[in-house]
Design an enzyme around this catalytic site. Structure first.
Site, PDB file in Angstrom:
ATOM      1  N   SER A 195       1.434  -9.660  11.035  1.00  0.00           N
ATOM      2  CA  SER A 195       0.831  -8.614  10.200  1.00  0.00           C
ATOM      3  C   SER A 195      -0.685  -8.663  10.357  1.00  0.00           C
ATOM      4  CB  SER A 195       1.208  -8.826   8.729  1.00  0.00           C
ATOM      5  OG  SER A 195       0.403  -8.036   7.882  1.00  0.00           O
ATOM      6  N   SER A 196      -1.238  -7.652  10.997  1.00  0.00           N
ATOM      7  CA  SER A 196      -2.679  -7.637  11.265  1.00  0.00           C
ATOM      8  C   SER A 196      -3.488  -7.712   9.978  1.00  0.00           C
ATOM      9  CB  SER A 196      -3.054  -6.369  12.045  1.00  0.00           C
ATOM     10  OG  SER A 196      -4.449  -6.294  12.240  1.00  0.00           O
ATOM     11  N   ASN A 197      -3.135  -6.892   8.983  1.00  0.00           N
ATOM     12  CA  ASN A 197      -3.963  -6.867   7.767  1.00  0.00           C
ATOM     13  C   ASN A 197      -3.885  -8.194   7.010  1.00  0.00           C
ATOM     14  OD1 ASN A 197      -2.385  -6.439   4.967  1.00  0.00           O
ATOM     15  ND2 ASN A 197      -1.207  -5.465   6.603  1.00  0.00           N
ATOM     16  N   GLU A 251       0.635  -0.486  16.362  1.00  0.00           N
ATOM     17  CA  GLU A 251      -0.207   0.670  16.050  1.00  0.00           C
ATOM     18  C   GLU A 251      -1.056   1.072  17.256  1.00  0.00           C
ATOM     19  OE1 GLU A 251      -3.955   1.921  13.210  1.00  0.00           O
ATOM     20  OE2 GLU A 251      -2.596   0.371  12.462  1.00  0.00           O
ATOM     21  N   THR A 270      -6.182   0.833  12.031  1.00  0.00           N
ATOM     22  CA  THR A 270      -6.414   0.970  10.586  1.00  0.00           C
ATOM     23  C   THR A 270      -6.433  -0.359   9.843  1.00  0.00           C
ATOM     24  OG1 THR A 270      -4.060   1.218  10.062  1.00  0.00           O
ATOM     25  CG2 THR A 270      -5.298   3.239  10.561  1.00  0.00           C
ATOM     26  N   CYS A 308       0.866  -1.185   0.000  1.00  0.00           N
ATOM     27  CA  CYS A 308       0.000   0.000   0.000  1.00  0.00           C
ATOM     28  C   CYS A 308       0.899   1.231   0.000  1.00  0.00           C
ATOM     29  CB  CYS A 308      -0.898  -0.004   1.231  1.00  0.00           C
ATOM     30  SG  CYS A 308       0.033   0.089   2.793  1.00  0.00           S
TER      31      CYS A 308
END
Length: 315
Positions: free
Chosen positions: A230-232, A133, A172, A19
């Site tokens: 990695s959360s996403n 985060e 996020t 991203c």
């Protein structure tokens, strides 16, 4: 005479991979090494991807956990996930040159948190305990002014001192669907709760989850390239599972469990926001060694988001 390979239709999600925030963070480290020369220190992993971190380490980045591991006179970069206010304050106190690679969309949440506290609101923050985060966002406001919410069950247990003076923000990189359920529960229990002006879950997280939903129902298996922290990326695997495709999170092609994969006719493939496209191609090539692969890229609107680099690196 070798037997023919079984045919495999590979549905590759789009968008996927890097991203704008990740791209910017990596570029900041690369440019800092060019500008200052190695070593350039980076507090925590710049992004959650071992391949990316190892490549930057090869260029001269040194990854540390705390600021006191950075020697005097060397620059330090803060990761894309954001840091508590005390970290740049400590860097300034030591006279260290520092570069903040916090994703601008995370910084937006930080500024929202500050404004809400200044307005006297208590913040309910939807996120995952211990994620960098979350730690960074809590570090923007005084202790006790923000409460972490991880699930709908947490909503039921809340006993706020002033139920009429609440607000909420979110990490996020959350599951869009799970977060919507938690937000609904908050709004039912606390009708006066103040919502953020715009969605906190970032465009890249939302887009990648939507792309997985588009293909997962057609797939017998789904491979998600991403780190276990990695959360996403974890959310992408969850979305695939809920959409009917058994999913596995892998960091590289070498992690593919071939027994689990079996000989499906249709497999889905995606990559989290910290995973470079080179790892996608690596997985495609590994599949092509065992299958007669036909690739199909999901239809999508191209992402055109870009973020400016720090002035000191482009001057």
């Amino acid at each position: 005479m070798s037997l023919p390979k079984p045919e495999l239709q590979l549905l590759i999600a789009a968008p996927r991979g890097f991203c704008a925030g990740v791209d910017r963070a990596i570029k900041i480290v690369e440019l800092a090494i060019e500008r200052f020369g190695p070593p350039v220190y980076v507090r925590h992993e710049i992004v959650h991807n071992r391949f990316v971190v190892d490549r930057l380490r090869g260029l001269g980045a040194v990854f540390v956990q705390e600021l006191d591991e950075v020697p005097d006179g060397r620059p330090v970069v803060f990761s894309a996930h954001g840091v508590p206010k005390v970290v740049p304050a400590a860097a300034q106190a030591r006279g260290l040159d520092y570069l903040d690679a916090t994703c601008p969309l995370v910084s937006k949440v930080h500024r929202q948190a500050e404004r809400l506290i200044e307005a006297g609101r208590h913040i309910l923050f939807i996120g995952h305990d211990g994620h960098p985060e979350v730690i960074g966002t809590f570090g923007q406001v005084p202790p006790g002014t923000m409460t972490l919410i991880e699930s709908i069950e947490d909503v039921a247990l809340l006993e706020p001192a002033d139920p009429g003076n609440l607000s909420f923000l979110t990490q996020t990189t959350l599951s869009v669907d799970d977060t919507a359920q938690i937000v609904e529960a908050l709004q039912v229990r606390f009708p006066a709760i103040l919502a953020p002006r715009s969605e906190d879950i970032c465009y890249a997280t939302s887009n990648r989850q939507a792309a997985v939903k588009t293909i997962a129902s057609h797939c017998e298996r789904m491979l998600v390239i991403g780190a276990p922290n990695s959360s996403n990326s974890l959310r992408l695997a969850e979305v695939a599972e809920r959409s009917g495709a058994p999913a596995r999170l892998i960091q590289r092609a070498a992690d593919i469990d071939w027994d689990w994969l079996g000989t499906p006719r249709i497999v889905g493939l995606t990559a989290g926001a910290s995973a470079p496209e080179i790892l996608v191609r690596e997985v495609v090539e590994a599949l092509a060694e065992r299958f007669e692969v036909t690739e199909e890229i999901g239809e999508h609107e191209p992402e055109r988001m870009t973020f400016k680099l720090p002035r000191e690196l482009v001057a």
